[in-house]
Enzyme design. Structure first.
Site, PDB file in Angstrom:
ATOM      1  N   HIS A  60       0.854  -1.191   0.000  1.00 39.65           N
ATOM      2  CA  HIS A  60       0.000   0.000   0.000  1.00 39.65           C
ATOM      3  C   HIS A  60       0.886   1.236   0.000  1.00 39.65           C
ATOM      4  CE1 HIS A  60      -3.596  -2.395   1.737  1.00 39.65           C
ATOM      5  NE2 HIS A  60      -3.671  -2.287   0.426  1.00 39.65           N
ATOM      6  N   ALA A  61       0.737   2.054  -1.045  1.00 37.93           N
ATOM      7  CA  ALA A  61       1.688   3.125  -1.308  1.00 37.93           C
ATOM      8  C   ALA A  61       1.837   4.136  -0.173  1.00 37.93           C
ATOM      9  CB  ALA A  61       1.287   3.840  -2.595  1.00 37.93           C
ATOM     10  N   GLU A  83       1.535   3.935   2.936  1.00 39.24           N
ATOM     11  CA  GLU A  83       1.919   3.442   4.255  1.00 39.24           C
ATOM     12  C   GLU A  83       3.437   3.522   4.422  1.00 39.24           C
ATOM     13  OE1 GLU A  83      -0.208  -0.307   4.503  1.00 39.24           O
ATOM     14  OE2 GLU A  83      -2.101   0.707   4.090  1.00 39.24           O
ATOM     15  N   ARG A 139      -6.032  -6.990  -2.335  1.00 40.73           N
ATOM     16  CA  ARG A 139      -7.292  -7.699  -2.609  1.00 40.73           C
ATOM     17  C   ARG A 139      -7.161  -8.525  -3.892  1.00 40.73           C
ATOM     18  NH1 ARG A 139      -7.374  -5.773   1.537  1.00 40.73           N
ATOM     19  NH2 ARG A 139      -8.984  -4.638   2.693  1.00 40.73           N
ATOM     20  N   HIS A 142       2.241  -3.231   7.018  1.00 38.06           N
ATOM     21  CA  HIS A 142       1.244  -2.214   6.664  1.00 38.06           C
ATOM     22  C   HIS A 142       1.176  -1.185   7.780  1.00 38.06           C
ATOM     23  CE1 HIS A 142      -0.887  -4.071   3.137  1.00 38.06           C
ATOM     24  NE2 HIS A 142      -0.179  -5.105   3.553  1.00 38.06           N
ATOM     25  N   SER A 143       0.374  -0.131   7.555  1.00 38.68           N
ATOM     26  CA  SER A 143       0.036   0.787   8.632  1.00 38.68           C
ATOM     27  C   SER A 143      -1.361   1.338   8.360  1.00 38.68           C
ATOM     28  CB  SER A 143       1.065   1.924   8.721  1.00 38.68           C
ATOM     29  OG  SER A 143       0.850   2.897   7.714  1.00 38.68           O
ATOM     30  N   GLU A 157       0.285  -4.179  11.378  1.00 40.36           N
ATOM     31  CA  GLU A 157      -0.165  -2.800  11.195  1.00 40.36           C
ATOM     32  C   GLU A 157       0.676  -1.954  12.143  1.00 40.36           C
ATOM     33  OE1 GLU A 157      -2.229  -1.670   8.962  1.00 40.36           O
ATOM     34  OE2 GLU A 157      -3.371  -3.431   8.332  1.00 40.36           O
TER      35      GLU A 157
HETATM   36  O1  0X9 Z   1      -7.121  -3.767   4.528  1.00 40.38           O
HETATM   37  C1  0X9 Z   1      -5.957  -4.167   4.383  1.00 40.38           C
HETATM   38  O2  0X9 Z   1      -5.493  -4.528   3.310  1.00 40.38           O
HETATM   39  C2  0X9 Z   1      -5.025  -4.206   5.600  1.00 40.38           C
HETATM   40  N1  0X9 Z   1      -5.178  -3.004   6.376  1.00 40.38           N
HETATM   41  S1  0X9 Z   1      -4.682  -1.565   5.784  1.00 40.38           S
HETATM   42  O3  0X9 Z   1      -5.142  -0.523   6.683  1.00 40.38           O
HETATM   43  N2  0X9 Z   1      -3.100  -1.513   5.788  1.00 40.38           N
HETATM   44  O4  0X9 Z   1      -5.165  -1.419   4.447  1.00 40.38           O
HETATM   45  C3  0X9 Z   1      -5.398  -5.355   6.485  1.00 40.38           C
HETATM   46  C4  0X9 Z   1      -5.439  -6.698   5.838  1.00 40.38           C
HETATM   47  C5  0X9 Z   1      -5.559  -7.761   6.876  1.00 40.38           C
HETATM   48  N3  0X9 Z   1      -6.125  -8.943   6.350  1.00 40.38           N
HETATM   49  C6  0X9 Z   1      -5.470 -10.109   6.475  1.00 40.38           C
HETATM   50  N4  0X9 Z   1      -4.298 -10.121   7.007  1.00 40.38           N
HETATM   51  N5  0X9 Z   1      -6.074 -11.189   6.064  1.00 40.38           N
HETATM   52 ZN    ZN Z   2      -2.049  -1.539   4.069  1.00 47.50          ZN
END
Ligand code: 0X9
Ligand code: ZN
Length: 311
Positions: A69-70, A72, A143, A194-195, A270
């Site tokens: 994710h850019a 972050e 996703r 991620h963050s 996170e």
């Molecule tokens: O939504 C996301 O892609 C992640 N959170 S973020 O705020 N960095 O976008 C969380 C994904 C967590 N899902 C799994 N680990 N399965």
């Molecule tokens: Zn993320």
């Protein structure tokens, strides 16, 4: 010059120069590999760190990814700090000797470059062609992986969680997949940085638990405690849990894909917001927090890696 300071967020050019310099400075220890090209044709590179050139197939692999994710940004110094520690710090020599490391610092280079320009809060990749005049663009790379693809995500390009045309439709996720294809069977620990939110998450995003959920939780708590032991007072403690239960439902994440192909310890970290964790402001990084994020995350990574070596 093969060393970095952690008082700023490094640009893509600086990351490339650093990784390149490491291959010159530590030619027997590190290898730089191009896994593929982004939508805008930037290389997606990962560093392999190994005392045996990945030839000892009995060694476990630990795989760290950041900047899928850019926006972050804080996740970049966290993975670069881990690289720096692994290649220059003899106190953790056991981890370098007994583990083969894969670190992929910039999984979404196009988005990252955009986030340094007019689009500081860009999350997705920069794929176009979904709308007339490209009034909306970009696929959420977290996703686009092939586990429950399309279930808890959007088929509408104007959302932040657009899952793309099909699983692995994006060149960036295809590039990451080549790493799993090649090393997935040896990988014992995968961490996707991620963050923000101060959380250690494990699968699945459907709320269904992997068969080894108890171990995942235990190792997760271990890592969280190690991080909390060095955290700054104004940040809250890390929470540990299933991603759907403590955050929200998701599908097609790198984390779930890694878990589904049999990587036993697959996590999403996170990282904390610097100070203000409100809406997109939580993605802004206080310079004083950059090295700290590296220190904290490294404590978590080390603990996870030692858990692998003990078990
Ligand atoms: O939504 C996301 O892609 C992640 N959170 S973020 O705020 N960095 O976008 C969380 C994904 C967590 N899902 C799994 N680990 N399965
Ligand atoms: Zn993320």
């Amino acid at each position: 010059s093969g060393s970095l300071t952690f008082d700023k967020i490094h640009t893509l050019e600086e990351v490339d120069a650093y990784l390149q310099a490491l291959t010159v400075r530590f030619p027997t220890l590190v290898t730089l590999v191009t896994a593929g090209q982004s939508f805008e044709n930037r290389p997606i590179r990962y560093l392999k760190i190994s005392t045996t050139n990945f030839q000892d197939t009995n060694k476990p692999v630990v795989f760290i990814q950041s900047l899928l994710h850019a926006r972050e940004w804080v996740t970049l110094p966290a993975s670069l700090y881990a690289i720096q520690k692994l290649v220059t710090d003899i106190t953790d020599a056991d981890l370098v000797n007994q583990i083969d490391w894969i670190i992929l610092p910039v999984a979404n280079p196009d988005g990252y470059v955009a986030s340094h320009g007019e689009e500081r809060f860009w999350r997705k990749n920069r794929a176009t062609g979904y709308m007339p005049l490209d009034i909306c663009s970009g696929v959420d790379l977290n996703r686009n992986f092939d586990y429950n693809w399309g279930r808890w995500s959007s088929d509408f390009v104007c959302t932040e969680v657009f899952h793309g045309r099909s699983a692995f439709s994006e060149p960036e996720t295809q590039a990451v997949k080549t790493v799993f294809d090649q090393y997935g069977n040896r990988t014992q620990l995968f961490i996707d940085l991620h963050s923000y939110g101060s959380m250690i998450l494990y699968g699945y995003g459907s709320e269904e638990l992997p068969s080894n959920a108890l171990t995942l939780h235990l190792a997760g708590v271990n890592m969280a405690q190690a991080i909390d032991a060095v955290k700054v007072a104004h940040n809250r403690e890390y929470r540990v849990g299933n991603s759907a239960m403590i955050m929200y439902k998701s599908s097609g994440t790198t984390n779930d894909y890694a878990q589904s192909i049999g990587i036993p310890l697959s996590y999403t970290f996170e990282l904390p917001a610097s100070r203000i964790g409100f809406h997109v402001l939580g993605f802004l990084v206080d310079p004083e927090f950059i090295e700290q994020a590296g220190i904290e995350t490294w404590e978590g990574i080390k603990t996870g890696a030692r858990f692998v070596l003990r078990n």
